[in-house]
Design an enzyme around this catalytic site. Structure first.
Site, short mmCIF file in Angstrom:
data_model
loop_
_atom_site.label_atom_id
_atom_site.label_comp_id
_atom_site.label_asym_id
_atom_site.label_seq_id
_atom_site.Cartn_x
_atom_site.Cartn_y
_atom_site.Cartn_z
N ALA A 265 0.84 -1.19 0.00
CA ALA A 265 0.00 0.00 0.00
C ALA A 265 0.88 1.24 0.00
O ALA A 265 2.09 1.15 0.19
CB ALA A 265 -0.90 0.02 1.23
N MET A 266 0.24 2.40 -0.20
CA MET A 266 1.01 3.63 -0.31
C MET A 266 0.31 4.78 0.40
O MET A 266 -0.88 5.00 0.23
CB MET A 266 1.20 3.95 -1.81
CG MET A 266 1.98 5.21 -2.09
SD MET A 266 3.66 5.09 -1.43
CE MET A 266 3.92 6.80 -0.98
N GLU A 267 1.10 5.52 1.17
CA GLU A 267 0.58 6.52 2.10
C GLU A 267 0.31 7.90 1.50
O GLU A 267 0.35 8.91 2.22
CB GLU A 267 1.58 6.67 3.26
CG GLU A 267 2.93 7.34 2.89
CD GLU A 267 4.06 6.37 2.55
OE1 GLU A 267 3.76 5.23 2.15
OE2 GLU A 267 5.23 6.76 2.66
N ASN A 268 -0.01 8.01 0.21
CA ASN A 268 -0.28 9.31 -0.40
C ASN A 268 -1.18 10.17 0.49
O ASN A 268 -2.16 9.70 1.02
CB ASN A 268 -0.99 9.11 -1.74
CG ASN A 268 -0.35 8.02 -2.56
OD1 ASN A 268 0.83 8.10 -2.87
ND2 ASN A 268 -1.10 6.98 -2.88
N HIS A 300 -0.19 1.09 9.33
CA HIS A 300 1.11 1.56 8.82
C HIS A 300 0.94 2.78 7.92
O HIS A 300 1.58 3.82 8.12
CB HIS A 300 1.78 0.41 8.05
CG HIS A 300 3.11 0.75 7.46
ND1 HIS A 300 4.30 0.44 8.08
CD2 HIS A 300 3.44 1.38 6.31
CE1 HIS A 300 5.30 0.86 7.33
NE2 HIS A 300 4.81 1.44 6.24
N GLU A 301 0.05 2.67 6.95
CA GLU A 301 -0.12 3.79 6.00
C GLU A 301 -0.70 5.00 6.72
O GLU A 301 -0.31 6.13 6.47
CB GLU A 301 -1.01 3.38 4.82
CG GLU A 301 -0.56 2.13 4.07
CD GLU A 301 0.90 2.11 3.68
OE1 GLU A 301 1.49 3.19 3.47
OE2 GLU A 301 1.48 1.01 3.59
N HIS A 304 1.92 6.86 8.66
CA HIS A 304 2.81 7.65 7.81
C HIS A 304 2.36 9.11 7.71
O HIS A 304 3.17 9.97 7.34
CB HIS A 304 2.86 7.07 6.39
CG HIS A 304 3.95 6.07 6.14
ND1 HIS A 304 5.24 6.24 6.57
CD2 HIS A 304 3.94 4.89 5.45
CE1 HIS A 304 5.98 5.20 6.17
NE2 HIS A 304 5.21 4.36 5.50
N1 TRP Z 1 5.80 3.70 1.24
C1 TRP Z 1 5.12 2.45 0.98
C2 TRP Z 1 4.93 1.81 2.33
O1 TRP Z 1 5.85 1.55 3.03
C3 TRP Z 1 5.91 1.53 0.11
C4 TRP Z 1 5.53 1.47 -1.31
C5 TRP Z 1 4.29 1.32 -1.82
C6 TRP Z 1 6.40 1.47 -2.42
N2 TRP Z 1 4.36 1.23 -3.17
C7 TRP Z 1 5.62 1.31 -3.56
C8 TRP Z 1 7.76 1.58 -2.58
C9 TRP Z 1 6.19 1.24 -4.81
C10 TRP Z 1 8.32 1.53 -3.82
C11 TRP Z 1 7.53 1.37 -4.94
O2 TRP Z 1 3.87 1.58 2.77
ZN ZN Z 2 5.78 2.50 4.85
#
Ligand code: TRP
Ligand code: ZN
Length: 876
Positions: A265-268, A300-301, A304
């Site tokens: 997942a990604m913390e945008n 976690h996200e 962040h």
């Molecule tokens: N920052 C994200 C996390 O730790 C990591 C992440 C999500 C990521 N998608 C990515 C890192 C793509 C590199 C490429 O939750």
């Molecule tokens: Zn992270």
């Protein structure tokens, strides 16, 4: 083409120009999305007034470029595959650009791409440069205004970071939504999502009384799979307020589930994007492990938002600043929400298997690397998990109260800034008054420190002398290592009383459980007033990420297993005891000698099964033998077949002798309560299923019938999957084949369940697995473009030790074929997938040469920088 070159931490330079505000307009189209950008730049005071403007940009078709409204000509700039250089710019100006990009052919899943028909983005680490020309580095932080234009029918929902501020209809069946994010952020936190999405909505009132709208956006058929993620989100928000005093800052928090995603997942900012596997749950489709994983990733996200977004990283070498800290935070959250000892046992057992292996291999790197070729290769267990262990040590060193004050200072002092690991550690040093200078080596030195310990009890003087010697093995690029500051939590357990004895060191009473600090290469700690001969319990709760050897006898381990006051070390004593027995059996297997079961292990298990008072979740962990991967980590040369045979022998021996005890445990823990992912139910299912595994290892007729029954009762996926796995991994193909078929047909419509169906089949020990993998790669539910599918089928196969390491090398060749194909489609996933081949040094000569041959075959290809970096290191 020349070989890709590394970047160095020591070359860091602040940016010459900052972006104050970013305005973007997306006109969405699968093959030709137009992106207009209007960027307000300011030159940094320190920068030379002749400094050119350097922008990153990849795979962009430039349409137009202007400064303060005046179009630039080709003489004004220099354009190549990596970006754009504008020779002269004023001290402050606006740059207007328009580019064209193609989301539909973006199989790398970096930048703007399409997943199941919807548009989504992934910008961390360096994906934003595939969206527009920009200084794509985390120390450039700007406010963003984003307008998204899409088709009313195909993209009814248009999302970006922050708050929606305007929307409207346009001609040609198009519409737009305009979003504003008031918090300055680096571009790696930018996000956009557009498609036919449906939401569930909830609310959270923050500690200062603000109402936050919470939304989870999914495809319509998944609306019934969001409840757990939403509950987890609310618990996370509350936990971060109570534990760290951190409140959410926008009025809207959104999560979107997408099917094609490289990571979890990604913390945008305000718009977290999740791999659907990391957010969707339903009792009938997700296991307990998935429920717990989802809870941890949602947390976690969310965490962040402070540790990463409000305070971010100066450069990507500092990645562990946000990841190590945030993993530590999510681990503590999960420990508080579930069974704390089990959480720690599971995390450490994974860590000691996978991170130790990374630290001992050709891609070993420090928690803060000093150079890299491709940053996406550094989203590793070392950066995340070892980074979290380092933060945990810091917390234990300074104590929670100081740690919390240090954390408050960090968030206040650096809010809205991009900072370094030193900034973080300095806050902790200031809050506590501790000298953390030697401790900083944890960030710069790679490799796992090994401690050889031995102890002597002096009856005459009632003294216990504990000598510890540390050594960190050489890692690539770091031949010499300095001694580390290693906190060792310990106790001395009296052999007569079975109790922790008071620890007195240099005349100071430390209590019954204390931390000693190993700083030198060798140190002797003399404990005085030790009234009886003790067994030392060392590295309690895994107080440092090290390997600790102590010459325990099996009797001493059996004693600790029942008497240690530290739950983690009780479990660890059991693992060590099992390891000693396994070592003998591995040797017996290799030498062709008859295998004999160690009765001390059997008796320890009997005690656990009958007389145990430990909670069910911990008991289930204690009854679980070290995995084949963990056992392999302990061997000088990995013999996959001997390890498998020895472990199976122990399982079967235990099951034969303790059959009735396992059956009693199974029966006592069945329930027909409606499914809930509560710690109590999870513990009960886990214990019950552990017992069933033992019984199935001897193909006990009653157990086989119980498995069949459990597969058929469609109560929850935890039980169904476990029973199906046991059948498929047994030799009863007559039963498992129809069960697999029925399962595959029943769930053909659900990609996340089909992932499990793939994994169950390709992890079995029977020798037909390679052919199955080849067959399943043609299955309609498989797609090489979907990272979840690749992980479920190919990644899982590479973890199947006896089959991946076949002596004819066909397992290695299959993996290499997939890596070569993915190198073109998705370099990030290809580089991760190649990992098992990079561990060739650990195997016998025959396998070494087979593995190396495949690595060399990969290296012949025109490689992405991602795969190049990994293969290059592996063959160095
Ligand atoms: N920052 C994200 C996390 O730790 C990591 C992440 C999500 C990521 N998608 C990515 C890192 C793509 C590199 C490429 O939750
Ligand atoms: Zn992270």
């Amino acid at each position: 083409m020349s070989d890709p070159q590394p970047v160095y931490l020591s070359d860091y330079q602040p940016p010459a120009y900052r972006v104050i505000h970013t305005e973007l307009t997306f006109d969405l189209d699968p093959a030709a999305t137009h992106v207009k950008a209007r960027l307000l730049f300011e030159r940094n005071d320190q920068a030379d007034d002749k400094a050119p403007l350097v922008l990153d940009g990849e795979q962009l078709t430039l349409i137009s470029l202007a400064i303060d409204g005046t179009a630039l000509t080709e003489a004004d700039y220099q354009l190549d595959d990596h970006g754009l250089k504008i020779h002269t710019v004023p001290a402050s100006f606006s740059l207007e650009s328009e580019v064209k990009i193609a989301p539909s052919t973006n199989t790398a899943l970096e930048g703007l791409y399409q997943s199941s028909g919807m548009y989504c983005t992934q910008c961390e680490a360096e994906g934003f440069r595939r969206i527009t020309f920009y200084p794509d580095r985390p120390d450039v932080m700007a406010t963003f205004t984003v307008t998204v234009i899409g088709d009313v029918q195909k993209e009814p929902i248009l999302l970006a970071n922050g708050n929606p501020v305007a929307r409207g209809e346009m001609e040609g069946g198009r519409h737009f939504v305009k979003w504003e994010d008031p918090f300055p952020k680096p571009c790696y936190l930018f996000a956009l999502v557009a498609g036919n999405l449906h939401k569930v909505e909830d609310h959270f009132t923050t500690m200062s009384g603000r109402d936050v709208t919470l939304q989870i956006w999914v495809e319509e058929e998944n609306l019934d799979k969001t409840e757990h993620a939403m509950a987890s989100l609310k618990r996370s928000m509350e936990w971060d307020e109570q534990t760290y005093g951190r409140e959410y800052d926008l009025d809207l928090f959104m999560i979107v589930a997408v099917n094609d995603f490289n990571m979890g997942a990604m913390e945008n900012k305000g718009l977290n994007i999740f791999n659907s596997a990391a957010v969707l749950t339903h009792p009938q489709t997700a296991t307990d492990a998935t429920f717990q994983n989802v809870e941890g990733i949602v947390a976690h996200e969310y965490f962040h938002n402070w540790s990463g977004n409000r305070v971010t990283c100066r450069d990507w070498f500092q990645l562990s600043l946000k990841e190590g800290f945030t993993v530590f935070r999510d681990q503590c959250f999960s420990a508080d929400t579930n069974s704390a000892p089990v959480k720690r046992i599971q995390d450490v057992s994974f860590f000691r298997t996978a991170q130790f292996a990374e630290d001992a291999g050709p891609t070993a790197h420090p928690v803060r690397p000093d150079h890299f070729i491709e940053i996406t290769n550094f989203y590793t267990l070392t950066i995340y998990e070892k980074g979290a262990e380092v933060v945990r040590m810091l917390c234990n060193l300074v104590g929670w109260e100081n740690f919390r004050r240090g954390s408050d200072a960090y968030f206040e002092r650096f809010d809205g800034q991009a900072v370094t690991i030193e900034d973080f550690v300095e806050c902790m040093a200031q809050a506590s008054g501790e000298d953390l200078s030697q401790f900083m080596r944890w960030y710069s030195q790679a490799g796992t420190p090994e401690i050889d310990a031995y102890g002597e009890y002096d009856y005459v003087h009632s003294e216990y002398r504990l000598t510890l010697r540390q050594r960190t093995p050489a890692t690539p690029g770091q031949p010499e290592k300095l001694p580390m500051h290693i906190p060792i939590r310990m106790g001395l357990v009296g052999t007569k009383s079975g109790q922790d004895l008071t620890l007195t060191l240099a005349g100071e009473k430390l209590g019954k459980d204390a931390v000693i600090h190993l700083r030198d290469e060798e140190q002797t700690f003399v404990f005085t007033d030790v009234a009886e001969a003790p067994v030392p319990s060392l590295l309690r709760d895994f107080s440092a990420p090290v390997k600790l050897n102590f010459p325990y006898s099996r009797e001493e381990l059996a004693f600790l297993l029942t008497h240690d006051s530290d739950g983690f070390n009780r479990w660890d004593a059991g693992q060590r005891l099992a390891m000693l027995a396994l070592d003998d059996l591995i040797a017996a297997h290799r030498n062709g000698v008859e295998k004999v079961m160690d009765s001390r292990v059997t008796e320890a298990f009997r005690t656990l099964l009958t007389g145990s008072t430990v909670d069910k979740a911990v008991l289930s962990e204690m009854l679980t033998l070290p995995s084949e991967a963990y056992i392999a980590e302990q061997q000088p040369i990995v013999d996959v077949d001997a390890i498998h045979a020895a472990r199976e022998f122990v399982r079967q021996s235990l099951a034969l002798v303790l059959r009735d005890e396992f059956m009693a445990i199974f029966e006592a823990n069945r329930t027909d309560e409606p499914y809930a992912p509560t710690p109590e139910q999870i513990a009960q299912r886990s214990l019950k299923n552990t017992a069933l595994s033992y019984l199935m290892s001897i193909e006990d007729e009653k157990a086989v019938a119980l498995c069949e029954e459990q597969v058929a009762v469609d109560h929850n996926m935890t039980d169904v999957r476990h029973a199906l796995t046991l059948l498929v991994h047994s030799d009863r193909d007559d039963l498992s084949a129809p069960a697999l078929k029925a399962f595959g047909e029943k769930w053909a419509h659900d990609p996340l369940v089909m992932d499990q169906w793939f994994t169950i089949q390709v992890t079995r020990p029977q020798p037909d697995v390679l052919e199955r993998v080849q067959f399943l790669m043609q299955h309609p539910a498989f797609s090489i473009k979907n990272p979840n599918k690749v992980r479920a089928l190919i990644g899982a196969f590479a973890q199947n030790r006896v089959n991946f390491h076949r002596l004819d090398g066909k397992g290695y060749a299959l993996l290499a074929d997939v890596v070569i194909e993915l190198n073109r489609l998705n370099p990030e996933i290809a580089a991760r997938l190649v990992t098992p081949l990079t561990r060739w040094q650990r195997f016998d000569e025959n396998r070494q040469s087979l593995m190396r041959a495949q690595l060399k075959r990969i290296k012949e290809e025109p490689l992405s920088s991602n795969v190049y970096e990994v293969v290059e290191k592996a063959l160095a």
